[in-house]
Design a protein around this motif. Structure first.
Motif, short mmCIF file in Angstrom:
data_model
loop_
_atom_site.label_atom_id
_atom_site.label_comp_id
_atom_site.label_asym_id
_atom_site.label_seq_id
_atom_site.Cartn_x
_atom_site.Cartn_y
_atom_site.Cartn_z
N THR A 1 2.47 12.56 -9.40
CA THR A 1 1.42 13.53 -9.61
C THR A 1 2.80 15.10 -8.83
OG1 THR A 1 0.06 12.95 -7.60
CG2 THR A 1 0.07 15.31 -7.75
N ALA B 1 0.70 -1.06 0.07
CA ALA B 1 0.17 0.29 -0.41
C ALA B 1 0.42 1.54 -0.29
CB ALA B 1 -0.42 -0.14 1.32
N LEU B 2 1.95 1.20 0.77
CA LEU B 2 2.82 2.37 0.81
C LEU B 2 3.41 2.33 -0.02
CD1 LEU B 2 3.80 2.14 4.37
CD2 LEU B 2 2.48 3.52 3.46
N THR B 3 3.89 1.52 -0.97
CA THR B 3 4.58 1.61 -2.63
C THR B 3 3.99 1.60 -3.12
OG1 THR B 3 5.81 -0.43 -1.62
CG2 THR B 3 5.59 0.00 -4.35
N VAL B 4 2.17 1.72 -3.71
CA VAL B 4 1.08 2.51 -4.78
C VAL B 4 0.81 4.25 -4.24
CG1 VAL B 4 -0.62 3.01 -5.20
CG2 VAL B 4 0.21 0.16 -4.53
N GLU B 5 1.34 4.21 -2.80
CA GLU B 5 1.49 5.38 -2.49
C GLU B 5 2.29 6.43 -2.96
OE1 GLU B 5 0.91 8.66 1.34
OE2 GLU B 5 0.53 6.40 1.88
N LEU B 6 3.59 5.89 -2.98
CA LEU B 6 5.19 6.31 -3.38
C LEU B 6 5.49 6.51 -4.59
CD1 LEU B 6 8.03 7.17 -2.73
CD2 LEU B 6 8.30 5.02 -2.81
N LYS C 1 6.72 5.96 8.04
CA LYS C 1 5.58 5.64 8.11
C LYS C 1 5.17 3.84 8.81
CE LYS C 1 0.91 6.85 6.61
NZ LYS C 1 -0.15 7.26 4.78
N ARG C 2 5.99 3.27 7.80
CA ARG C 2 5.45 2.23 7.18
C ARG C 2 6.31 1.59 8.86
NH1 ARG C 2 10.05 -0.36 4.25
NH2 ARG C 2 10.62 -0.11 6.18
N LEU D 1 7.69 7.33 3.99
CA LEU D 1 6.77 6.00 4.13
C LEU D 1 7.46 4.98 4.53
CD1 LEU D 1 5.77 7.08 0.43
CD2 LEU D 1 4.09 7.83 2.92
N THR E 1 2.24 6.72 -6.64
CA THR E 1 1.23 8.06 -6.94
C THR E 1 1.55 9.04 -6.74
OG1 THR E 1 -0.05 6.39 -6.50
CG2 THR E 1 -1.44 8.56 -6.75
N ARG E 2 2.00 9.56 -5.32
CA ARG E 2 2.90 11.00 -5.11
C ARG E 2 4.49 11.37 -6.02
NH1 ARG E 2 2.88 10.94 1.48
NH2 ARG E 2 3.60 13.69 1.08
#
Length: 323
Positions: free
Chosen positions: A113, A102-107, A233-234, A230, A109-110
């Motif tokens: 962006t 999930a954090l990899t996807v967030e990384l 965070k993890r 992240l 995506t951000r």
């Protein structure tokens, strides 16, 4: 004659009685004599201990010790099982990739962006520079722009006309075609040549190069910072979940638990030992007194009834009854 016979009979009786006493004394004495001629007594210690007034306290303390030892073993088994369960839960948490995915996807995506944001800034600057250099190549608006506007208005008017006949329409369409051709020529004159376009591209790219480099550096720094953020965070989330598992299992600190139980058992063992020793000391004192009364040189504890000697167990018991 009769008197003599009675006298002789009495003597025989006395001799027989004395002989019996000597035999009996000799039998007892033989039972008490050791190999070196020592007088030996025996005492069945287990039969004596329970007569001591403190024996009930000793038995209670001993039972409490046994219960404590059993409780210790049961708690130890339960805690070991619970500890194994906790280890499995923590291992499962460590191997679970759901959070990392999930954090990899967030990384990703951000970062995407941020990259789009920088590209938009770059494209905006590219358009600005392109318009700037194109504007420098345009011919003066006084020369062509007025004619272009008039032609565009005329062409619009052709579409709004109402024609009387086909001949009039054909003539108008021929005139319109000429004006459209002229409009194309004028518009073409306002456009830069291929050479000018390549030149503009080179200028724009030269001015954009520092901005592109700066943007790439900014993106790299952002990606590194975000990855660190992240990762922390993890780690924090995993730590929170691990702490929740540990709190839920509520295992005691192993060393503290061991120390507490060691003290409990040690204190109770010391209590049992002290009571037992006090009882034995009291028995020893009574045995000593009785041994002196019986002229015994040695008293031995008899556990199996195989030791030959004067048994003073009942005498020791009797000493408690007269208290």
């Amino acid at each position: 004659m009769n008197g003599k016979q009675r006298y002789i009979g009495l003597v025989i009786f006395l001799v027989a009685a004395i002989s019996a006493m000597v035999w009996a004394y000799g039998f007892v004495t033989n039972r008490q004599q050791g190999p070196d001629g020592m007088s030996i007594g025996v005492v069945r210690i287990d039969d004596v201990l329970e007569f001591n007034p403190s024996y009930a306290d000793y038995k209670q303390a001993k039972n409490e010790l046994e219960l404590l030892q059993r409780q210790y073993e049961l708690e130890q088994q339960a805690l070991n099982a619970k500890s194994e369960t906790q280890d499995e839960q923590l291992k499962t948490l460590a191997l679970d990739s759901t959070l990392s995915d999930a954090l990899t996807v967030e990384l990703q995506t951000r970062i995407a962006t941020k990259e789009n944001e920088l590209n938009q800034q770059l494209n905006s600057k590219r358009n600005e520079l392109t318009q700037k250099y194109l504007a420098e190549l345009k011919v003066s608006t006084n020369e062509y722009d007025l004619e272009i506007v008039n032609l565009q208005l005329d062409l619009y008017a052709y579409d709004a006309r109402v024609y009387i006949d086909d001949a009039q329409r054909a003539a108008a369409m021929a005139e319109k075609a000429k004006k459209e051709e002229r409009l194309k020529e004028l518009l073409a004159k306002r456009k830069p040549s291929d050479f000018d376009v390549d030149s503009i591209k080179a200028k724009v790219q030269a001015e954009l190069a520092p901005m592109q480099q700066k943007g790439q550096e900014e993106l790299n720094q952002y990606a590194a910072s975000l990855q660190k953020e992240l990762a922390e965070k993890r780690d924090s989330m995993v730590q929170q979940q691990a702490q929740a598992i540990i709190a839920n299992n509520n295992l005691p600190v192993a060393q503290e638990w061991n120390d507490t139980w060691a003290k409990k058992l040690s204190d109770k063992e010391a209590e049992v030992s002290a009571l037992h020793e006090a009882i034995l000391e009291d028995v020893r004192m009574r045995v000593t007194i009785i041994a002196e009364e019986q002229h015994l040189d040695l008293v031995i504890i008899d556990d199996g009834g195989n030791i030959k000697g004067l048994d003073i167990t009942d005498a020791v018991k009797a000493s408690y009854r007269v208290q």
